[in-house]
Design an enzyme around this catalytic site. Structure first.
Site, short mmCIF file in Angstrom:
data_model
loop_
_atom_site.label_atom_id
_atom_site.label_comp_id
_atom_site.label_asym_id
_atom_site.label_seq_id
_atom_site.Cartn_x
_atom_site.Cartn_y
_atom_site.Cartn_z
N THR B 28 37.31 40.82 33.57
CA THR B 28 37.70 39.40 33.55
C THR B 28 37.01 38.65 32.41
O THR B 28 35.80 38.76 32.23
CB THR B 28 37.38 38.73 34.89
OG1 THR B 28 38.17 39.35 35.91
CG2 THR B 28 37.68 37.24 34.85
N CYS B 112 37.11 36.08 42.48
CA CYS B 112 35.85 36.79 42.29
C CYS B 112 34.84 36.33 43.33
O CYS B 112 34.56 35.13 43.44
CB CYS B 112 35.27 36.55 40.89
SG CYS B 112 33.65 37.35 40.69
N THR B 168 37.56 42.55 45.71
CA THR B 168 36.51 42.94 46.66
C THR B 168 36.33 41.84 47.70
O THR B 168 36.79 40.72 47.52
CB THR B 168 35.17 43.15 45.94
OG1 THR B 168 34.83 41.95 45.24
CG2 THR B 168 35.25 44.30 44.96
#
Lengths: 220, 285
Positions: B28, B112, B168
């Site tokens: 990213t 994120c 995640t």
């Protein structure tokens, strides 16, 4: 050229509290002293980084200390089992040194048997926390051994080219006394080849991805 | 198609791994360079790992100037993952990439777990990005959303062309002896085998909710895992944590998936997509 291969375990021997695991070399290149390999830790999600300890003909040898689930799994491997090994990885020691002196602490002696063989058995100063741990010094020729509370830095000789490996406080103390030293650092690593960005260490306020910038870094 | 999960491969350090993929997705990139979080950054757990890298990246200017030309030389189609801290960041990043022919798609990292979130909703971030580029936009979502299918529908309405599922999920690991967080940043993003059922549920639900193309990821380690994601509704899959332990995973998973498809009489990945929803492939009686 790095490769990954399933290699058969030849032997798993105790050296004091440490395990010396020898695997068949397969088509892997042993690389240069100070470089490392990722060893599959059976049953664990991630492999573990280990510097090459010995490179006998047709084999690769790794010295490790059981300190967590991964190294315990590795210490339990049996001869004839196969484990995946990936390497060689990272940057090893610069070998164009005139008066090499190997300085190691604890499991930091791991890369020295191979390094010593390549450099022609230079002098070494090895520090351990007990006589039992100090049995690992038998793997390194020409070594002076100190046991805590004596520290390796008390025996450092000036005007040598220091090649060091050991715990971070030892490396920090060595670089104070020997600004030209080459230091092998350690960090938790997931991949070993620059993919995970996990092994960054902070040295003088700067973050370095140890697997690709190191693990051996110049002290200054 | 087999991709890497963003942040799980450095194609310039391992070009041979990137070339084994159908698409390389960059780590990213944010408007400004970021050093990332202080160590310790990773911690293995029983069935996966935590990371708190913290979006370390050279910033959009650094990417465009130094990395993109070298990445283009790999000869692998390139997706750029972009992330930010406000809708304007996503707009700026997409505008900066809009005219770059090396970039075939943009993945909006909307989830994120290791940095502060933008105040806007995922749909608002997509809406800000959409007018800036005609490139394909994939929205990468967290499986931790309260109502993921609703979020997926909202980003679709805002102009997303596809979904990347999943990022995640936030986790914590404590040191055995000190009982202190093992990561320097304390919490991290959890990935690996344990994430698979969670990711599979996300793909399954969002396929039903949107019908959008989905890149499925989360704990894929084998061809069988990949097949599960296709059946749940993914049209492509991405490899993440498995790449750390096995850089040969792209070729291996591709072979294993081909065997899985062939053994079921399926002509290709597209024939498997959505099978878990009750459709039967024509070739299976």
């Amino acid at each position: 050229m790095r490769r990954r291969e399933a290699l058969r375990v030849v032997a798993n021997e105790s050296v004091g509290p440490y395990s010396l695991i020898r695997v068949e070399r397969g088509s892997l290149d042993p690389g240069s002293p100070g470089q490392f390999f990722m060893l599959e830790a059976p049953g664990r999600p991630l492999p573990r980084p280990m510097s090459l300890c010995q490179a006998p003909p047709g084999e690769l040898g790794f010295l490790l200390e059981s300190i967590g689930p991964g190294t315990r799994a590795l210490a339990a491997v049996e001869p004839r089992e196969k484990i995946h090994v990936f390497g060689p990885l990272g940057n090893g020691y610069r070998l164009d040194v005139e008066r090499p002196l190997l300085v190691g602490g604890g499991i930091g002696v791991a890369p020295f048997p191979y390094l010593s063989a390549v450099l022609g058995s230079p002098p070494a100063i090895l520090g351990f926390r007990s006589d039992w741990h100090a049995e690992a010094a038998s793997l390194v020729p020409n070594a002076e051994v100190v046991v805590e509370p004596t520290l390796v830095t008390e025996r450092l000789r000036p005007d040598h080219d220091v090649l060091a490996c050991g715990p971070e406080p030892m490396l920090e103390a060595v670089r104070e006394l020997a600004p030209n030293a080459q230091l092998a650092w350690e960090a938790p690593m997931a991949c070993g080849y620059g993919a995970c960005y996990g092994c960054s260490v902070e040295i003088d306020g700067v973050l370095k991805r140890l697997c690709v910038a190191g693990p051996v870094l110049e002290a200054a | 198609m087999i991709l890497n999960a963003s942040g799980c491969l450095d194609a310039l350090e391992a070009p041979e791994v990137a070339r084994a993929l159908d698409v390389f997705v960059t780590k990213t990139v944010t408007p400004q360079p970021r050093e990332g979080n202080r160590p310790v950054r990773i911690a293995e757990t029983e069935a996966g790992m935590l990371n708190s890298i913290g979006l370390e990246n050279p910033g959009i200017d650094g990417l465009l100037r130094e990395k993109l030309p070298r990445l283009a030389e790999l000869g692998v189609p390139l997706w750029v993952s972009v992330g930010g801290f406000a809708a304007a960041d996503y707009a700026q990043l997409c505008a900066a990439l809009a005219d770059r022919p090396e970039v075939s798609a943009i993945e909006l990292n909307l989830s994120c777990p290791n940095v502060e979130e933008a105040p806007e909703s995922a749909a608002e971030l997509v809406a800000a990005a959409r007018p800036q580029t005609r490139k394909t936009l994939y929205a990468k979502l967290s499986p931790a959303a309260t109502d993921l299918p609703e979020t997926a529908r909202a980003v679709q309405a805002a102009g997303a062309d596809g979904l990347s599922l999943v990022n995640t999920i936030r986790g914590l690991a404590l040191d055995d002896e000190t009982l202190q967080p093992r990561l320097g940043h304390e919490l991290g993003g959890y990935s690996g085998p344990a994430l698979k059922p969670i990711a599979l549920a996300a793909v399954y639900q969002c396929y039903r909710a949107t019908g959008l193309p989905i890149v499925g990821m989360g704990g894929i380690a084998t061809g069988r895992d990949a097949l599960d994601f296709l059946a749940a509704g993914a049209s492509s899959i991405a490899l993440g944590t498995v790449l750390f332990g096995d850089p040969d995973a792209p070729g291996r998973v591709r072979r294993e998936l081909a065997e899985e498809l062939a053994s079921r009489g399926l002509s290709g990945p597209e024939a498997a997509t959505g099978l878990a929803h009750g459709a039967k492939p024509a070739s299976v009686a």
